[in-house]
Motif scaffolding. Structure first.
Motif, mmCIF file in Angstrom:
data_model
loop_
_atom_site.group_PDB
_atom_site.id
_atom_site.type_symbol
_atom_site.label_atom_id
_atom_site.label_comp_id
_atom_site.label_asym_id
_atom_site.label_seq_id
_atom_site.Cartn_x
_atom_site.Cartn_y
_atom_site.Cartn_z
ATOM 1 N N LEU A 92 43.468 31.805 28.523
ATOM 2 C CA LEU A 92 43.514 31.530 29.957
ATOM 3 C C LEU A 92 42.224 31.936 30.665
ATOM 4 O O LEU A 92 42.148 31.903 31.892
ATOM 5 C CB LEU A 92 44.711 32.249 30.592
ATOM 6 C CG LEU A 92 46.081 31.685 30.217
ATOM 7 C CD1 LEU A 92 47.179 32.683 30.577
ATOM 8 C CD2 LEU A 92 46.331 30.345 30.907
ATOM 9 N N GLY A 93 41.225 32.332 29.896
ATOM 10 C CA GLY A 93 39.935 32.655 30.492
ATOM 11 C C GLY A 93 39.876 34.018 31.132
ATOM 12 O O GLY A 93 39.068 34.239 32.053
ATOM 13 N N GLY A 94 40.692 34.946 30.660
ATOM 14 C CA GLY A 94 40.650 36.292 31.211
ATOM 15 C C GLY A 94 39.336 36.987 30.892
ATOM 16 O O GLY A 94 38.731 36.761 29.848
ATOM 17 N N ASP A 95 38.897 37.849 31.802
ATOM 18 C CA ASP A 95 37.666 38.620 31.583
ATOM 19 C C ASP A 95 37.929 40.072 31.940
ATOM 20 O O ASP A 95 39.075 40.514 32.015
ATOM 21 C CB ASP A 95 36.500 38.039 32.382
ATOM 22 C CG ASP A 95 36.760 38.014 33.891
ATOM 23 O OD1 ASP A 95 37.681 38.731 34.367
ATOM 24 O OD2 ASP A 95 36.050 37.282 34.614
ATOM 25 N N GLU A 96 36.864 40.839 32.167
ATOM 26 C CA GLU A 96 37.017 42.273 32.442
ATOM 27 C C GLU A 96 37.682 42.543 33.787
ATOM 28 O O GLU A 96 38.074 43.683 34.074
ATOM 29 C CB GLU A 96 35.658 42.974 32.384
ATOM 30 C CG GLU A 96 34.698 42.628 33.507
ATOM 31 C CD GLU A 96 33.936 41.320 33.274
ATOM 32 O OE1 GLU A 96 33.086 40.977 34.120
ATOM 33 O OE2 GLU A 96 34.206 40.646 32.248
ATOM 34 N N ASN A 97 37.838 41.536 34.626
ATOM 35 C CA ASN A 97 38.488 41.714 35.926
ATOM 36 C C ASN A 97 39.958 41.316 35.919
ATOM 37 O O ASN A 97 40.626 41.380 36.959
ATOM 38 C CB ASN A 97 37.748 40.890 36.987
ATOM 39 C CG ASN A 97 36.366 41.445 37.271
ATOM 40 O OD1 ASN A 97 36.191 42.652 37.397
ATOM 41 N ND2 ASN A 97 35.376 40.573 37.348
ATOM 42 N N ALA A 98 40.478 40.912 34.770
ATOM 43 C CA ALA A 98 41.885 40.500 34.684
ATOM 44 C C ALA A 98 42.813 41.693 34.875
ATOM 45 O O ALA A 98 42.478 42.840 34.540
ATOM 46 C CB ALA A 98 42.151 39.840 33.336
ATOM 47 N N VAL A 99 44.010 41.413 35.403
ATOM 48 C CA VAL A 99 45.047 42.431 35.578
ATOM 49 C C VAL A 99 46.339 41.910 34.950
ATOM 50 O O VAL A 99 46.506 40.704 34.751
ATOM 51 C CB VAL A 99 45.267 42.775 37.066
ATOM 52 C CG1 VAL A 99 43.997 43.331 37.694
ATOM 53 C CG2 VAL A 99 45.760 41.565 37.850
#
Length: 278
Positions: A86-93
């Motif tokens: 889903l394209g999560g990165d270091e800012n995902a929660v």
């Protein structure tokens, strides 16, 4: 919100999505569906997140997994794969309720902020699980280890009664209609029960997934004061089983489905913890 699909960890997941921005992954429990996040998702979108609520493995329209794996390691692997696909990165929660809370503890290192509702980490759960009152509340877990599970759970009124016991006074009619659509078929109901059979070993682990790690980063834990599924006493010392910096709140006048019963209060607690999207 339209239902979309994505392939992750060998499973075709269906999911609801709203908003644009860093990923906010919202995980439901039993007996529930992705629609349980219908109050929180718009608030997440307003804060600049892309809120995504998958139907968990085996919950239609997500497919029943071919591997038949429902142990904790499989759920953690699902969340990690969904984060990536889903394209999560270091800012995902990540936010999880009930069964959706368990993989939250095992994936905190992948998310900037983590929230768990209604089910504490296993070590905390075991401190009070075998008390008499809690064993009475948990009768269904032991029932689900038997061959009578599907017959009992599909009987008219069974799931309705669980919701009524777990969240006294809450009108769950809409939620139960979503549940019937999701686990009303025999194969989907068996999948939902499969989580419990894997939990206590009635179904042997698949051997494909490692045991979930413990939380390594702070977690916000929320529990309803009137929870009829897991007593609020289980939340009393929960932060002692979580990393430093974690927080726990007992939400007054709320039961097990606290995010549906008190959506504004719970939503505010969640949003204060995760903050606006960077």
């Amino acid at each position: 919100m339209e239902i979309r699909t994505i392939h992750a960890n060998g499973v075709e997941f269906a999911y609801l999505a709203l908003g644009v921005g860093p990923l906010a992954l919202c995980l439901h429990g039993f007996p529930d569906t992705a629609h349980t996040w219908r109050h929180l998702m718009p608030e997440l979108a307003e804060r600049g997140y892309r809120a995504v609520a998958p139907f968990m493995r085996g919950y239609a329209p997500t497919e029943v997994p071919a591997d038949g794996a429902y142990e904790g390691g499989a759920l953690v692997a699902d969340v990690l794969a969904l984060h990536e696909e889903l394209g999560g990165d270091e800012n995902a929660v990540v936010i999880g309720h009930d069964w959706g809370a368990l993989p939250v503890y095992g994936t905190t290192e992948r998310f900037r902020r983590s929230v768990a509702l209604a089910v504490p980490p296993i070590d905390a759960l075991l401190t009070g699980f075998f008390g008499y009152e809690q064993l009475k509340r948990s009768f269904y877990i032991f029932l689900f280890q038997t061959g009578l599970a599907e017959t009992a759970a599909s009987a008219p009124g069974f799931l309705d009664a669980l919701w009524a016991d777990w969240s006294p006074g809450y009108d769950a009619a809409q939620d139960l209609e979503f549940v019937r659509q999701s686990i009303g078929s025999p194969e989907n109901l068996a999948a939902a029960i499969g989580y419990y059979r894997a939990m206590l070993g009635a179904t042997p682990p698949s051997g494909r997934f490692p045991d979930p790690p413990k939380a390594s980063e702070p977690v916000l834990y929320l529990h309803g004061q009137r929870d009829g599924c897991l007593g609020a006493d289980l939340a009393k010392d929960v932060t002692t089983f979580l990393p430093d910096g974690s927080r726990a709140e007992v939400v007054a006048d709320a039961g097990h489905f606290l995010h549906l019963e008190r959506p504004r209060e719970v939503g505010q607690l969640v949003l204060d913890w995760i903050g606006a999207a960077p």
